[in-house]
Design an enzyme around this catalytic site. Structure first.
Site, PDB file in Angstrom:
ATOM      1  N   CYS A 177       0.939  -1.313   0.058  1.00 55.59           N
ATOM      2  CA  CYS A 177       0.004   0.071  -0.128  1.00 55.59           C
ATOM      3  C   CYS A 177       0.862   1.178   0.181  1.00 55.59           C
ATOM      4  O   CYS A 177       1.479   1.602   1.090  1.00 55.59           O
ATOM      5  CB  CYS A 177      -0.994  -0.041   1.150  1.00 55.59           C
ATOM      6  SG  CYS A 177      -1.996   1.494   1.213  1.00 55.59           S
ATOM      7  N   ASP A 196      -2.228  12.306  -5.490  1.00 50.84           N
ATOM      8  CA  ASP A 196      -2.272  11.301  -4.673  1.00 50.84           C
ATOM      9  C   ASP A 196      -1.089  10.594  -4.327  1.00 50.84           C
ATOM     10  O   ASP A 196      -0.982  10.360  -3.189  1.00 50.84           O
ATOM     11  CB  ASP A 196      -3.375  10.087  -5.171  1.00 50.84           C
ATOM     12  CG  ASP A 196      -3.620   9.073  -4.250  1.00 50.84           C
ATOM     13  OD1 ASP A 196      -3.654   9.388  -3.095  1.00 50.84           O
ATOM     14  OD2 ASP A 196      -4.143   7.850  -4.823  1.00 50.84           O
TER      15      ASP A 196
END
Length: 371
Positions: free
Chosen positions: A22, A277
């Site tokens: 992640c 992001d």
């Protein structure tokens, strides 16, 4: 002001899974505040009011995480309701959400269908590849729960696609992965190379993807995709679709293929705004939606030189025959040498793939145009 695209983190970096690769968990871990909790309604409302006032033509709200469904369905009902109350009649509004799918039920899916959410479902192909890295807090694989979510989305009539993270392990098994996705009826597929931790040398993780592995992955996946296309079966793979689109003379819709950073806005749960992001870090904070105007947020990006840095082309790219298709890829994958932009980490992979696939890409272009 052009159409706006806004990425929201309504549950910040919070997640009910512990995926090994992640990238946002990695980003959050090196911020002063790793997790901003759940987005208060006042932040969502302030964002809506300022965004619809700045946008022209259309606006897209994209929800990501962490896991964005942790914010709860009531948050989304309130958000959509406030958009309807606030947005002028001529403004087109789209919604999208990227989710691991494990918390979805009938209520969620009916809400998505009623409000025309495009859902991105994180699914790493087959059970073995998925459960290797996408596990919950107890260490259990999540493949069965994601497949259940996919079928529920289908039954409810929700438009969705699957997003597959390409690790070194998955790259070796792409034939099985693609076969599994096709047999499962997943017509819209997206594959993105995994990211190594920001503060570590690339290639040192158990999931890391090397340029050699990525080149092999692209070639094999293209062979599989092209063979299906020849037999009259079209599977939408976002990267290949964009390449065909570019060969037709159009600009790619996929951000990482444009060759430069666009005007994007990442809004964290506390209202902090960042330019991307992949850069939700303290040093890239543009301001806060509660206290700054849209113009002030844009000035913050300009002061950082964020877009300008992405426009700089390395000397070796200027004379490369593949640059019109490669465009040096995503900024996050580029090396930086003394504040000068370097080549993309996957440069050799792209060069090898384009040399291998270009003639058939042109043929695919012709086949798809005839469809």
């Amino acid at each position: 002001m052009p159409p706006l695209s806004i990425l929201l983190k309504p549950a910040s970096s919070g997640c009910n899974l512990r995926c090994a690769y992640c990238f946002y968990a990695d980003e959050a871990s090196i911020r002063t505040v790793p997790n901003y909790g759940l987005m208060p309604r006042e932040v969502g409302h302030a964002l809506i009011e300022k965004a619809v006032g700045a946008a022209e033509g259309s606006i897209t709200f994209l929800f990501q995480g962490g896991e964005p469904t942790l914010a709860g369905l009531d948050f989304y009902r309130d958000f959509v309701s406030h958009v309807k109350e606030t947005a002028p009649g001529g403004l087109a509004v789209q919604y999208a959400i990227q989710t691991n799918g494990t918390l979805l039920d009938g209520d969620w899916c009916r809400f998505f269908q009623e409000n025309r959410f495009l859902v991105g479902l994180s699914l790493d192909g087959n059970r073995v590849c998925h459960d290797r890295f996408r596990r919950d807090g107890t260490g259990k694989g999540t493949y069965d729960r994601v497949i259940k979510a996919a079928r529920l989305l289908e039954e409810t009539g929700v438009e969705y696609n699957v997003l597959t993270v390409v690790t070194g392990h998955l790259a070796k098994h792409i034939q099985s992965v693609f076969s599994t996705l096709c047999k499962g009826g997943f017509r819209f597929q997206q594959y993105i190379p995994c990211l190594d931790p920001l503060e570590e040398t690339r290639g040192g993780q158990g999931y890391s993807l090397s340029p050699e592995q990525y080149e092999s992955f692209l070639k094999t996946l293209f062979d599989l995709w092209y063979r299906e296309l020849q037999q009259g079966r079209y599977w939408s793979i976002r990267y290949f679709d964009n390449l065909v689109w570019m060969l037709d003379g159009h600009a790619p819709e996929q951000c990482s293929m444009r060759g430069y950073c666009g005007l994007q806005y990442l809004v964290e749960a506390d209202g902090s705004v960042y330019p991307c992001d992949f850069y939700g870090l303290d040093q890239y904070r543009l301001g806060n939606i509660l206290s700054n105007s849209w113009a002030e947020l844009d000035r913050g990006r300009e002061e950082l030189g964020f877009v300008e840095m992405s426009l700089r082309v390395p000397e070796e790219c200027k004379n490369c025959q593949w640059y019109p298709l490669c465009r040096n890829g995503c900024r996050r994958d580029r090396t930086v040498e003394e504040d000068r932009p370097g080549r993309n980490y996957y440069c050799r992979a792209y060069a090898g793939f384009f040399a291998y696939a270009l003639p058939r890409l042109r043929q695919a272009q012709s086949m798809l145009r005839s469809r």
